[in-house]
Write an enzyme that holds these catalytic residues in place. Structure first.
Site, PDB file in Angstrom:
ATOM      1  N   CYS A   1      52.693  42.667 -10.192  1.00 32.10           N
ATOM      2  CA  CYS A   1      54.029  42.453  -9.612  1.00 32.10           C
ATOM      3  C   CYS A   1      54.892  41.678 -10.626  1.00 32.10           C
ATOM      4  O   CYS A   1      54.541  40.547 -10.978  1.00 32.10           O
ATOM      5  CB  CYS A   1      53.917  41.670  -8.310  1.00 32.10           C
TER       6      CYS A   1
ATOM      7  N   CYS B   1      48.831  31.996   9.825  1.00 32.01           N
ATOM      8  CA  CYS B   1      49.316  33.169   9.091  1.00 32.01           C
ATOM      9  C   CYS B   1      48.573  33.197   7.768  1.00 32.01           C
ATOM     10  O   CYS B   1      48.346  32.142   7.168  1.00 32.01           O
ATOM     11  CB  CYS B   1      50.815  33.040   8.838  1.00 32.01           C
TER      12      CYS B   1
ATOM     13  N   CYS C   1      55.905  37.896 -10.253  1.00 28.77           N
ATOM     14  CA  CYS C   1      54.950  36.902  -9.765  1.00 28.77           C
ATOM     15  C   CYS C   1      54.284  36.065 -10.860  1.00 28.77           C
ATOM     16  O   CYS C   1      53.732  36.595 -11.829  1.00 28.77           O
ATOM     17  CB  CYS C   1      53.888  37.592  -8.911  1.00 28.77           C
TER      18      CYS C   1
HETATM   19  N1  SAM Z   1      49.152  38.430  -2.938  1.00 31.04           N
HETATM   20  C1  SAM Z   1      49.710  38.638  -1.687  1.00 31.04           C
HETATM   21  C2  SAM Z   1      50.645  39.812  -1.654  1.00 31.04           C
HETATM   22  O1  SAM Z   1      51.124  40.238  -2.673  1.00 31.04           O
HETATM   23  O2  SAM Z   1      50.919  40.295  -0.551  1.00 31.04           O
HETATM   24  C3  SAM Z   1      50.412  37.446  -1.096  1.00 31.04           C
HETATM   25  C4  SAM Z   1      51.189  36.506  -1.915  1.00 31.04           C
HETATM   26  S1  SAM Z   1      52.703  37.062  -2.562  1.00 31.04           S
HETATM   27  C5  SAM Z   1      53.093  35.634  -3.472  1.00 31.04           C
HETATM   28  C6  SAM Z   1      53.823  37.145  -1.175  1.00 31.04           C
HETATM   29  C7  SAM Z   1      55.265  37.463  -1.456  1.00 31.04           C
HETATM   30  O3  SAM Z   1      55.900  36.372  -2.068  1.00 31.04           O
HETATM   31  C8  SAM Z   1      55.596  38.630  -2.324  1.00 31.04           C
HETATM   32  O4  SAM Z   1      55.483  39.842  -1.673  1.00 31.04           O
HETATM   33  C9  SAM Z   1      57.043  38.345  -2.701  1.00 31.04           C
HETATM   34  O5  SAM Z   1      57.923  38.887  -1.749  1.00 31.04           O
HETATM   35  C10 SAM Z   1      57.097  36.825  -2.654  1.00 31.04           C
HETATM   36  N2  SAM Z   1      57.185  36.265  -4.003  1.00 31.04           N
HETATM   37  C11 SAM Z   1      56.211  36.205  -4.923  1.00 31.04           C
HETATM   38  N3  SAM Z   1      56.669  35.659  -6.070  1.00 31.04           N
HETATM   39  C12 SAM Z   1      57.974  35.380  -5.866  1.00 31.04           C
HETATM   40  C13 SAM Z   1      58.999  34.827  -6.667  1.00 31.04           C
HETATM   41  N4  SAM Z   1      58.811  34.486  -7.939  1.00 31.04           N
HETATM   42  N5  SAM Z   1      60.217  34.681  -6.123  1.00 31.04           N
HETATM   43  C14 SAM Z   1      60.445  35.022  -4.842  1.00 31.04           C
HETATM   44  N6  SAM Z   1      59.516  35.564  -4.047  1.00 31.04           N
HETATM   45  C15 SAM Z   1      58.300  35.745  -4.544  1.00 31.04           C
HETATM   46 FE1  SF4 Z   2      51.371  40.505  -6.624  1.00 33.45          FE
HETATM   47 FE2  SF4 Z   2      51.414  37.893  -6.971  1.00 33.45          FE
HETATM   48 FE3  SF4 Z   2      50.557  38.894  -4.607  1.00 33.45          FE
HETATM   49 FE4  SF4 Z   2      49.095  39.154  -6.844  1.00 33.45          FE
HETATM   50  S1  SF4 Z   2      49.642  37.240  -5.825  1.00 33.45           S
HETATM   51  S2  SF4 Z   2      49.573  40.756  -5.351  1.00 33.45           S
HETATM   52  S3  SF4 Z   2      50.632  39.416  -8.449  1.00 33.45           S
HETATM   53  S4  SF4 Z   2      52.629  39.036  -5.447  1.00 33.45           S
END
Ligand code: SAM
Ligand code: SF4
Ligand code: DTB
Length: 352
Positions: free
Chosen positions: A60, A131, A63
């Protein structure tokens, strides 16, 4: 009689027309529905904790936790149960009603599932809603989490199906939809939303809301994140999302999913008070509360207290909290069930 406000057959054109309304007309519509289904002076508070940080095999592009990008985060193995209980207790004390646990996994191994089940049980026993957000989930894994009392599963669609391919290549939009179906089928409430600032167009935002609102049952919770730019990720230099566009998306989510809790999620610390206030007016009624999100900073607790006090916004539930985020001068908080469900005149102030 059929409730015409709640529908699951939104067309892109219908939503686009709403999105393109003059700003005041859009906010009038969204606020009217907000007031009809929610107490406009009350928000839900969730606290977020990263239970396993970094080293995620997914790519992603926004991220900090993807193993593919060189970011400055503290990698952490799955935290011990005692750390989680301690933080959940603190969260409850400061007024949270829901405790969200996030892990940087692509999917769940058997041993990780066993650990998370323990966490869910313990947090639930504290009287908090639970959650988790753990990546992809199979049907049986969702059922196992339901059995131990999981209330919500967070799994965002993030953007439109078309644009998603540019943001993530290690999984598909359909994978996300499949997990959401497993969660719904298991009887766990769905928390699913998106992220703005990925370089997407307005049409991608409209399409994201369309997909969420056309799920068989609307997600109970819809987080709308604004990109937190993390150095080392491919999106670090992205343009900022226009503030008014962001507020429009909140309004659109409120109109398309009137009963959902729309969460003003990541990126709040870069929003000024006036923008947050407009988001609350447009339909946002949930926030993450606490100094940290997963790996990045959130708005500070002190700042949030002051803001909510200025706006005379109360926080929902959690009668056990010794430090509710509520001003002493405010009238006693009303419960949702006491709120009239049909206020047709937007000019009428909310009944107190
Ligand atoms: N790994 C899991 C997933 O991808 O579903 C859960 C954690 S992930 C951090 C959850 C959400 O946080 C992502 O789908 C995204 O929408 C949001 N997110 C992650 N990094 C971000 C960032 N740098 N800025 C804003 N939102 C973020
Ligand atoms: Fe994607 Fe970050 Fe969630 Fe991993 S932790 S699946 S890189 S949003
Ligand atoms: C969601 O939609 N936003 C939260 C939660 N669900 C898990 C995560 C925000 C992460 C922000 C970037 C970080 O702190 O790493």
């Amino acid at each position: 009689m059929k409730n015409l406000d709640i529908k699951n057959d939104w067309t892109v054109l219908e939503l686009q027309k709403l999105y393109d309304l003059p700003f005041n007309d859009l906010l009038w519509k969204s606020h009217e529905l907000h007031r009809k289904y929610h107490n406009p002076n009350e928000i839900q508070i969730s606290t977020l904790m990263s239970i396993k940080t970094g080293g995620c095999p997914e790519d992603c592009k926004y991220c900090s936790q993807s193993i593919r990008y060189d970011t400055d985060i503290n990698l952490e193995k799955t935290l011990p149960l005692s750390d989680i209980i301690k933080q959940a207790k603190d969260a409850k004390e400061s007024g949270a009603t829901r405790f969200c646990m996030g892990a940087a996994w692509r999917n769940l191994t058997k041993s990780n599932l066993a650990k998370v089940k323990e966490m869910v049980k313990e947090v639930k026993d504290l009287g908090l809603e639970t959650c988790v957000t753990l990546g992809m989930l199979s049907g049986t894994q969702a059922e196992e989490l339901k059995e131990v009392g999981l209330d919500y599963y967070n799994h965002n669609l993030d953007t439109s199906e078309e644009y998603y391919k540019k943001v993530v290549t290690t999984r598909t939009y359909q994978d996300r939809l499949d997990t959401l179906k497993h969660v719904r089928d298991a009887g766990v409430k769905v928390c699913s939303g998106g992220i703005l600032g990925l370089g997407e167009e307005n049409i991608d935002r409209v399409k994201l809301i369309q997909v969420l609102a056309n799920l068989e049952v609307h997600p109970e919770s819809v987080p709308i994140n604004r990109l937190v730019k993390v150095e080392g990720t491919p999106y670090f230099d992205n343009f900022d999302v226009d503030e008014f566009d962001f507020i429009r998306v909140i309004a659109l989510a409120r109109i398309a999913m009137p009963k959902a809790y729309v969460r003003l999620s990541a990126g709040r610390d870069a929003m000024n008070d006036q923008m947050q206030a407009l988001c609350f007016f447009a339909g946002a009624n949930s926030i993450f509360y606490g100094e940290e999100l997963l790996t990045t900073k959130n708005s500070t607790i002190d700042h949030d207290r002051k803001l909510l006090k200025k706006l005379k916004i109360n926080t929902m539930g959690n009668s056990n909290s010794s430090e509710k985020i509520e001003s002493d001068e405010l009238p006693t908080e009303k419960k949702l069930k006491d709120i009239p469900v049909a206020i047709n005149n937007i000019q009428k102030p909310h009944a107190s």
